[in-house]
Structures are given as structure tokens and as C-alpha cells.
Design an enzyme around this catalytic site. Structure first.
Site, PDB file in Angstrom:
ATOM      1  N   MET A 100       0.935  -1.197   0.229  1.00  0.00           N
ATOM      2  CA  MET A 100      -0.064  -0.036   0.238  1.00  0.00           C
ATOM      3  C   MET A 100       1.114   1.226   0.108  1.00  0.00           C
ATOM      4  SD  MET A 100      -2.922   0.779  -0.208  1.00  0.00           S
ATOM      5  CE  MET A 100      -3.877   3.152  -0.326  1.00  0.00           C
ATOM      6  N   GLU A 101       1.010   2.157  -0.466  1.00  0.00           N
ATOM      7  CA  GLU A 101       1.486   3.212  -1.192  1.00  0.00           C
ATOM      8  C   GLU A 101       1.366   4.501  -0.163  1.00  0.00           C
ATOM      9  OE1 GLU A 101      -2.727   3.734  -3.648  1.00  0.00           O
ATOM     10  OE2 GLU A 101      -0.775   2.557  -3.210  1.00  0.00           O
ATOM     11  N   GLU A 134       4.010   1.062  -5.943  1.00  0.00           N
ATOM     12  CA  GLU A 134       4.404   1.981  -4.544  1.00  0.00           C
ATOM     13  C   GLU A 134       5.000   3.799  -4.399  1.00  0.00           C
ATOM     14  OE1 GLU A 134       1.378   0.717  -3.151  1.00  0.00           O
ATOM     15  OE2 GLU A 134       1.821  -1.298  -4.245  1.00  0.00           O
ATOM     16  N   GLU A 156      -3.951   3.661 -10.790  1.00  0.00           N
ATOM     17  CA  GLU A 156      -3.055   1.912 -10.476  1.00  0.00           C
ATOM     18  C   GLU A 156      -2.194   1.957 -11.943  1.00  0.00           C
ATOM     19  OE1 GLU A 156      -2.434   0.477  -8.969  1.00  0.00           O
ATOM     20  OE2 GLU A 156      -3.562   1.906  -6.877  1.00  0.00           O
ATOM     21  N   TYR A 222      -5.525  -2.345 -13.673  1.00  0.00           N
ATOM     22  CA  TYR A 222      -4.484  -2.168 -13.431  1.00  0.00           C
ATOM     23  C   TYR A 222      -3.383  -2.845 -15.073  1.00  0.00           C
ATOM     24  CZ  TYR A 222      -4.425  -2.504  -8.634  1.00  0.00           C
ATOM     25  OH  TYR A 222      -4.476  -2.308  -7.270  1.00  0.00           O
TER      26      TYR A 222
END
Length: 658
Positions: A100-101, A134, A156, A222
Site C-alpha cells: 500500500m502506497e 508503490e 493504478e 492495472y
């Protein structure tokens, strides 16, 4: 920034600097008793956190070492500095997603960040790509955030596009340009044909509930998002694309954007020059790619000079649609690159693609610059295949991969005949490029699963051997006959080739495998077999040996050195050609003290993939299903096992037994 005790002296109060303006979903904090390694890049403190044992073993060092160079790459490309004074990256043992970014505090599942020597080297590239994904989010998602989840692809899709560009940090740009579009194209079409199709963007009012929002985190978002970005960068040129991206990021920093905003800034880059002319605005070209479901397949009639498009689909009824796309088409005629043209409607007469002699050939989509598949008329397929056999180097490597992959995929989905797909492989004895071979082997293995119990299997093995053995010897020469003398970029293909040698029982490979295994048996404390090929070396040696070789592997398994080694051994022990040994192995799984329930399903699947073992597993499962662990914990193990077992069923009678 500062710490103090409260007035009662009981609580420690910590005061932090005020955060930059940011979305709440990328806000995070962590409370832990972790260690860290750190460095400084361009005034930014970078720390990688993990449990203290992993830190002391150096498992966080790789992530730390690549973070600065990737940040530098992105800062230069975006022409915008990372805006925070620090960057923390944390490895968590139990985390719901891969990573998770969170802005300034990236969180990773432990296996997606930490690297240790016993891991396979290919996993290092995976860590690099995830870290880069990320880090790209620090700009696409954090600095500029989509206005609502219906435009999630702005986060994304761009992060996925740039995660692949970072491979330039540890590989060559030439390899990147080849592998990247092939990777994207494969994943997009795989998703489109195996999952319900969806558009990249949707109406905001249709994405309101939690389930709808989570549904946007799909392969379409994505992979298709990254693939159409790659397509835009090709027809715009990378220089103009980068110019538009920089303008977009600068304009919408610390705020929100929608899809039209990115098109507007790319259009401004186009309008700033005169060299690149487009048939319509960026928005008009790209809206069909983001707002429509599906992806196109192009049919080319080189005898009449007609080109058409339709949605790609497995079933004929799903190919009937009013959808059409603006498709940029790069092409080659007889080895000569031609000017790009556009297919802007469902059908177009384009006389230049008409072949005027029987010897001419046409090739569309040079280097996979467009997200589409191509169906040629039979005569052009024939001429392309003749050219491959005559001189494959005339056709770009990416297109040689594309021809083989598309031919088999098109055959699978009912577009062309299997004879065309097989004919596309006839030249492979002369092919030296690993990417072409890795693709061909994927499809050969699919054929094997269908043919392995038929009377044609011997012919299949003979054909495969005639094509791949020259490539095996070529690869052995490249590494000077030493499996330890290998670069990370060739690990995947060497592994795949050796697995095929294991299938073919090539004497040269059998001798190498048994020699290495004998050395290990003589000195178990010094395993010199590279971990990336241990499974195939073990397998070949056990297959060529007796119960002595099998029992040695069993002893190694009982001594347990690592999870990776356990898997290699469990799979290799299933390679025995002795039915009694395989049956004994299966019955070991009924005793949890010998083989755990989780490992039992590895055993069942592996033995079932052994031609000798398939009926043994089938009978064993039916006889012992009442005592085999079948609860929900092992659901995926059980379903994958039955999938493998079903591959050996060829008659209605056999299916009725299931």
C-alpha cells in the site's frame, strides 16, 4: 518532531510536523518494535523497517538499495521532486494486500519486500517492480489523486506502467522495450477472455458502494490501463508523452483529476509542435479505449486490401458489437517499415496492404505498439511462416513472439486452424531469442497436457526435441556449461528449457543432473546446485535413479531447511518412475507427522502430473477422500488437484467416473 511528558507525568506526548495536503486513504501510522536500515538520498531519509531478525540478516538491504535509484528515475522523468522529507518502507508479516502506497509510509507484505539469498533470484525482480509501483504512486495517486474511484485507473494504470519502466534500473532498456508490451498484452487478453469484461472508466454514480469500489481494483484497471498508456506513448512519441505527463502532474499537484484532464494535457503537448499529426483529438482517440468494454481484434485481407475490427471474444455471438476503436497501426511489408496509418472505423479499404505478388507478406503492429490481436488471411499467414523459416531476423523479436502467441490463442478461441499455430513453430530450431522460446514453451506445455496420454504423444516429443535441443545447447554454451554462471535475466528461460529437457530425458541433461545430485549425496552440507534449478535437477536424478536417490531426498525434506527447499523436494520426489515408490509417497500424506496437510496437496498435484502417477493419485483420492483434509483451508489445493486430474480425462466414460 518533539516529545514531552503530560502535566501528570504519566503519558509521553509526541508532536509531529503538519502533513502535506493529502487524501485520507493514504494516511497511515505504525506502532511496532522493529529495526530498520537507512540511507539518505538527495536530502530524503529512507528507512526500511522489518522485524529485528530480518534486519540483522540483511534481508531489507536490497529494498533499501533500490529505492533511491528508482526515486531518482521518477523525479527526472516527472520533473518533480518527491515532496516529503522522509520515506519509510515497512515489511509486515500479515498484511491484507501485496503493498500500500501510504504517503511517506509504504507498507508491504513481508514476502513482497524482504530478500534473502535462499530466495530465487527472479523474486528480486518482483520486489523491484512492486517497490517501483508503490513509489510511482507517490506522484500518481498521492500527489495527484483521482477525483473518485470510477477513475481509479489514473492511479493504478500509471503506477503499473511506470513499475515496469523501473526495470531499466537493473536491466537494459532494449530488454525492457521488448518484454514490457508483451507482458501487458498477455495479461490484458488473459483477463478479457477469463473474467467478465469491464471498461476502464465508469459513471461516478455507478461506483458508490464498497463492493463496486473494490470491483474497480481489477486486472482491467492495472493491465489495460498500463497497456493503453504504452500505446499513447508510442503514437505520441515518448518525448511528447513525458511533456504532457509533467504538465498534468504540475497542474494537479495536491488536488484531484479526472480522465479528461490527462487527455487535455497530452493534447497540449501535441499542439505544441507540428511533427506529429493525429487524425483526431487525444480525447476522441482514447475515449473508446477507456469507456468501452473489451479490446479489438483486427482482420486483414491482404488479397483484397481490406482491414476490419471487432471486439475480441471466445464465442461468436460476443463478437457482434457496435463497438469500434481508433487503432494506430504500424506495419511492415516484405521487411520494409511503412508509414503508420489509423483504423478509425469498423471496416476500411486500404489498398497499400494489398499483396500484389504471391511472395509478398504483410506484418501489422510492429513491436506490439498497439493493444490488439491480428488475424491474417491464410495466404499471408503462409508467407509469414515461410519468411520465419527463411530468415526469422527480418521479423522483429517482439513480433516473432506475437505471431506464436497469437496463433495459439486465436486457435484456442476458434478464430484460426491449429495447423497455422503449429506451422508458426516450424522454424524454432533456428530461433535463439529466449523471449520467443519462453512463449513457445508455454504453448507446448499446454499441448502436452492434452496429448500426454494419447498415441500421438511420442510424435509430439520427437517434434519438440527437434526444435528445442539446439536451443538447449546454445544456452549451455552461453553459460560456459556452468549453471552457476548465469545472469538474473536468463534464469526464467534456463529453468523452462531444463524442465523440457527433463520431459525429453535428453542424455546430456540426464548426465549433468545425476552428476550434480551425486555430489550432493556425497556432501549434503555443501549444496552447490543453484536454487533456481534445484527442482529440475532433483527431479531428473530421482527419475533416473532408484529408491536410494528418492530416500536421500526424503531425508533432506525431513531435515527441513526452508520452505523453498521443501517445495523443490516435494515436487522432485513425485518424479520417480517406480509405482511402488509413488504409492508409498502418497500414503505418507495420511500421517501428519510425516507430511503436513498443506504439503499433502503439493504431493498430490505433483504426482498427478507424472504420467505414471496420474492413475495412482486418482485411485488414492477416491479410496481416501474421507480421511483427506478437505475443509475450506485447503479448498484451493483441492480444486487445483481436480483440475490437474481432469487434464488426463479424454473420454466421456472417464468424465462420468469423476
Amino acid at each position: 518532531v518533539s516529545e514531552r511528558l503530560d502535566k501528570d507525568g504519566k503519558w509521553k506526548v509526541t508532536t509531529f510536523n503538519t502533513s502535506v495536503k493529502m487524501s485520507t486513504y493514504v494516511t497511515a501510522f505504525a506502532i511496532c518494535d522493529y529495526g530498520y536500515v537507512n540511507t539518505t538520498y538527495n536530502g530524503i531519509e529512507i528507512r526500511v523497517w522489518a522485524d529485528k531478525a530480518s534486519i540483522s540478516k540483511g534481508e531489507a538491504d536490497y529494498a533499501l538499495n533500490i529505492t533511491g535509484p528508482i526515486l531518482a528515475y521518477f523525479e527526472e522523468y516527472y520533473n518533480l521532486s518527491y515532496p516529503l522529507p522522509k520515506l519509510d518502507i515497512m515489511a509486515l508479516p500479515d498484511y491484507g494486500s501485496t503493498a500500500m502506497e501510504n504517503w511517506g509510509l509504504l507498507m508491504f507484505k513481508q514476502d513482497s519486500l524482504l530478500y534473502h539469498p535462499k530466495m530465487k533470484l527472479i523474486e528480486r525482480s518482483s520486489i523491484s517492480a512492486i517497490v517501483a509501483h508503490e513509489l510511482a504512486h507517490q506522484w500518481f495517486g498521492n500527489l495527484v489523486t483521482m477525483r473518485w474511484w470510477n477513475d481509479l485507473w489514473l492511479n493504478e494504470g500509471f503506477a503499473s506502467y511506470f513499475e515496469n519502466l523501473n526495470i531499466a534500473v537493473e536491466d537494459t532498456v532494449e530488454k525492457l522495450k521488448l518484454q514490457y508490451p508483451l507482458h501487458l498484452q498477455y495479461n490484458v487478453f488473459h483477463s478479457e477472455t477469463n473474467s467478465p469484461s469491464q471498461s476502464l472508466t465508469m459513471k461516478k454514480e455507478d461506483i458508490k458502494t464498497f463492493d463496486k469500489i473494490m470491483g474497480m481494483f481489477s486486472d482491467t484497471t492495472y493491465y489495460k490501463g498500463a497497456a493503453i498508456i504504452h500505446m499513447v506513448s508510442n503514437f505520441m512519441t515518448e518525448e511528447l508523452f513525458a511533456k504532457g505527463i509533467r504538465s498534468y502532474l504540475k497542474t494537479f499537484s495536491y488536488s484531484n483529476a479526472v480522465t479528461d484532464d490527462i487527455w487535455d494535457h497530452l493534447q497540449m503537448a501535441i499542439d505544441s509542435q507540428d511533427a506529429i499529426k493525429l487524425p483526431a483529438s487525444i480525447k476522441s482517440i482514447m475515449d473508446p479505449w477507456t469507456m468501452q468494454k473489451g479490446v479489438p481484434v483486427i482482420r486483414v485481407n491482404t488479397l483484397r486490401g481490406i482491414i476490419t475490427q471487432e471486439p475480441y471474444a471466445k464465442s461468436a455471438e460476443n463478437r457482434i458489437s457496435t463497438f469500434s476503436w481508433f487503432i494506430p497501426i504500424s506495419w511492415i511489408k516484405n521487411g520494409s517499415v511503412q508509414p503508420l496509418f489509423w483504423l478509425e472505423r469498423k471496416r476500411k479499404i486500404f489498398s497499400k496492404i494489398k499483396r500484389t505478388t504471391d511472395e509478398e507478406w504483410i506484418l501489422l503492429n510492429i513491436n506490439i505498439s498497439c493493444l490488439c490481436r491480428i488475424i491474417y488471411d491464410d495466404s499471408n499467414w503462409h508467407q509469414l511462416i515461410l519468411q520465419l523459416n527463411k530468415d526469422p531476423a527480418v521479423i522483429p523479436v517482439a513480433n516473432r513472439v506475437h505471431i506464436i502467441n497469437d496463433a495459439f490463442e486465436l486457435e484456442r478461441d476458434g478464430y484460426i486452424d491449429i495447423k497455422i499455430a503449429l506451422s508458426a513453430t516450424t522454424y524454432l530450431a533456428e530461433e535463439k531469442h529466449s523471449k520467443v522460446w519462453s512463449t513457445a514453451l508455454v504453448h507446448f506445455m499446454k499441448l502436452q497436457s492434452v496429448l500426454k496420454t494419447t498415441y500421438t504423444y511420442g510424435l509430439y516429443k520427437k517434434y519438440i526435441a527437434s526444435k528445442i535441443v539446439p536451443f538447449y545447447h546454445y544456452q549451455m554454451k552461453l553459460i560456459n556449461e556452468d549453471f552457476n554462471n548465469i545472469q538474473i535475466g536468463t534464469i526464467s528461460i534456463i529453468s523452462a528449457v531444463l524442465e523440457t529437457m527433463c520431459l525429453l530425458d535428453l542424455k546430456d541433461f540426464v548426465d549433468r543432473a545425476t552428476s550434480l545430485y551425486s555430489q550432493l549425496m556425497n556432501n549434503p552440507a555443501n549444496n552447490t546446485i543453484p536454487n533456481y534449478i534445484r527442482n529440475v535437477i532433483y527431479c531428473e536424478a530421482i527419475k533416473a535413479g532408484t529408491d536410494k536417490e528418492w530416500n536421500f531426498a526424503w531425508t533432506l525434506y525431513l531435515n527441513h531447511t526452508s520452505m523453498e527447499e521443501d517445495d523443490d523436494l516435494l515436487i522432485a520426489m513425485s518424479c520417480s518412475r517406480e509405482p511402488w515408490i509413488l504409492n508409498r509417497y502418497l500414503y505418507y500424506t495420511l500421517d501428519d507427522s510425516m507430511i503436513s496437510p498443506e504439503h499433502s496437496f503439493v504431493v498430490y498435484r505433483s504426482v498427478a502430473q507424472n504420467l505414471i502417477g496420474w492413475p495412482l493419485v486418482w485411485n488414492f483420492i477416491r479410496a481416501n477422500l474421507n480421511v483427506i483434509e478437505t475443509n475450506s483451508t485447503y479448498y484451493f489445493g483441492l480444486t487445483s488437484l481436480f483440475y490437474i486430474l481432469s487434464e488426463g480425462l479424454l473420454t466421456d466414460f472417464e468424465f462420468q467416473e469423476v
